[in-house]
Scaffold this active site. Structure first.
Site, PDB file in Angstrom:
ATOM      1  N   GLY A  35      13.142  10.767 -11.172  1.00 60.37           N
ATOM      2  CA  GLY A  35      12.125  10.361 -12.154  1.00 60.37           C
ATOM      3  C   GLY A  35      12.567   9.104 -12.880  1.00 60.37           C
ATOM      4  O   GLY A  35      11.823   8.120 -12.965  1.00 60.37           O
ATOM      5  N   HIS A  36      13.807   9.142 -13.368  1.00 57.13           N
ATOM      6  CA  HIS A  36      14.345   7.947 -14.035  1.00 57.13           C
ATOM      7  C   HIS A  36      14.375   6.754 -13.055  1.00 57.13           C
ATOM      8  O   HIS A  36      14.076   5.620 -13.438  1.00 57.13           O
ATOM      9  CB  HIS A  36      15.782   8.193 -14.507  1.00 57.13           C
ATOM     10  CG  HIS A  36      15.938   9.276 -15.529  1.00 57.13           C
ATOM     11  ND1 HIS A  36      16.545  10.469 -15.254  1.00 57.13           N
ATOM     12  CD2 HIS A  36      15.581   9.331 -16.838  1.00 57.13           C
ATOM     13  CE1 HIS A  36      16.563  11.215 -16.357  1.00 57.13           C
ATOM     14  NE2 HIS A  36      15.985  10.562 -17.324  1.00 57.13           N
ATOM     15  N   SER A 185      16.192  16.290 -16.527  1.00 55.69           N
ATOM     16  CA  SER A 185      17.650  16.441 -16.628  1.00 55.69           C
ATOM     17  C   SER A 185      18.006  17.886 -16.949  1.00 55.69           C
ATOM     18  O   SER A 185      19.075  18.368 -16.603  1.00 55.69           O
ATOM     19  CB  SER A 185      18.198  15.536 -17.726  1.00 55.69           C
ATOM     20  OG  SER A 185      17.807  14.208 -17.491  1.00 55.69           O
TER      21      SER A 185
END
Ligand code: AMP
Length: 279
Positions: A35-36, A185
């Site tokens: 995602g990051h 996370s």
């Protein structure tokens, strides 16, 4: 790729960029996942220089235990970012970001009041503190945020309009596992049992989007909560269907043009959030 931990060094680094260079900025709390990386790739495509910050911001945690157990994987994060062609990783200590305690209180126009704001007192003020501080230091041309934190994007837009900084906010769609579970996370903190049932959060919300106009808003909300709570391992903290302009819950489907379903779920020790477009 430079890894910088002090504000002075970063400021110096950015000061000597060629005139007219565009700077793309991706603020994160680390423990990076795909995602990051999607945010980083978008920033890489659109800018001359890419800065990624990794900072677990204490002022946005209202729960000391949550802050303590938040995953920290700086070395692996830097390796990932190097592969993505990032120019600068800014990984400061708390003292660097807050040389003095930050007592600023932000007016976030009400979009911070419900949902995460109501259940995590002080959370969005802490987000505004850290993001405004980072914007001041990095002075980016564009900053990148994920729709995974849907209410946060509304908060950042409010913040930006009050800061009068000439910057573009770029939002990136939520990256999911094949199962539908939104990457986070925090997923690495889930037990195997909780991980196995967590995809139902998105699954149930997806089913619910088909009920728009056929069932009342309230009935859809009840249905989603009931379905997810059926598994003993998940407990819905809230599920709201909101107007994307105000982040306030709608009563009738016609109350807003664009509406989003936003959810927070407790999965054992881990708090998960997700959202989906309803209309
Ligand atoms: P965090 O490290 O959780 O503070 O997240 C940093 C940025 O990455 C925020 O703008 C998030 O919205 C974004 N982000 C986190 N998870 C995802 C995801 N699954 N898909 C897209 N963006 C994400």
């Amino acid at each position: 790729m430079k890894i910088i931990d002090s504000v002075a060094t970063l400021t110096n680094e950015l000061e000597y960029l060629p005139v007219g260079s565009s700077v793309g900025f991706v603020p994160t709390m680390g423990a990076l996942h795909r995602g990051h990386i999607e945010l980083v790739r978008r920033a890489r495509e659109q800018n001359d220089v890419v800065v990624v910050s990794i900072f677990v911001n204490p002022t946005q945690f209202n729960d000391a235990n949550d802050l303590e157990k938040y995953p920290r994987t700086l070395e692996a994060d830097c390796q990932l970012l190097e592969c993505e062609g990032v120019d600068v990783v800014f990984a400061p200590s708390v003292d660097q970001v807050y040389p003095e305690p930050d007592s600023r209180v932000f007016d976030l126009g009400g979009v911070d009041q419900g949902m995460e704001g109501a259940h995590r007192p002080g959370h969005f003020n802490g987000v505004a503190q850290v993001v405004s501080r980072l914007f001041d230091i990095v002075r980016p041309t564009r900053s990148y945020f994920g729709e995974k934190d849907f209410q946060q994007v509304a908060v950042i837009r409010q913040l930006l309009s009050s800061m009068s900084l000439p910057m573009e906010i770029v939002t990136v769609a939520t990256v999911r596992e094949e199962s539908g579970l939104a990457l986070s996370s925090r997923n690495m903190l889930l037990t195997a049992e909780h991980r196995a049932v967590a995809p139902s959060i998105y699954g149930v919300m997806s089913e619910a989007t088909k009920m728009v106009g056929q069932m009342s808003v309230a009935d859809v909300c009840c249905w989603v909560v009931e379905q997810i709570n059926q598994t003993a391992l998940l407990e819905v903290i809230y599920f709201e269907i909101v107007d994307v302009e105000t982040m306030a819950p709608i009563v009738e489907w016609k109350d807003a043009e664009v509406v989003q379903g936003c959810i927070a779920v407790q999965a054992g020790e881990v708090r998960l959030i997700d959202n989906i477009r309803f209309k």
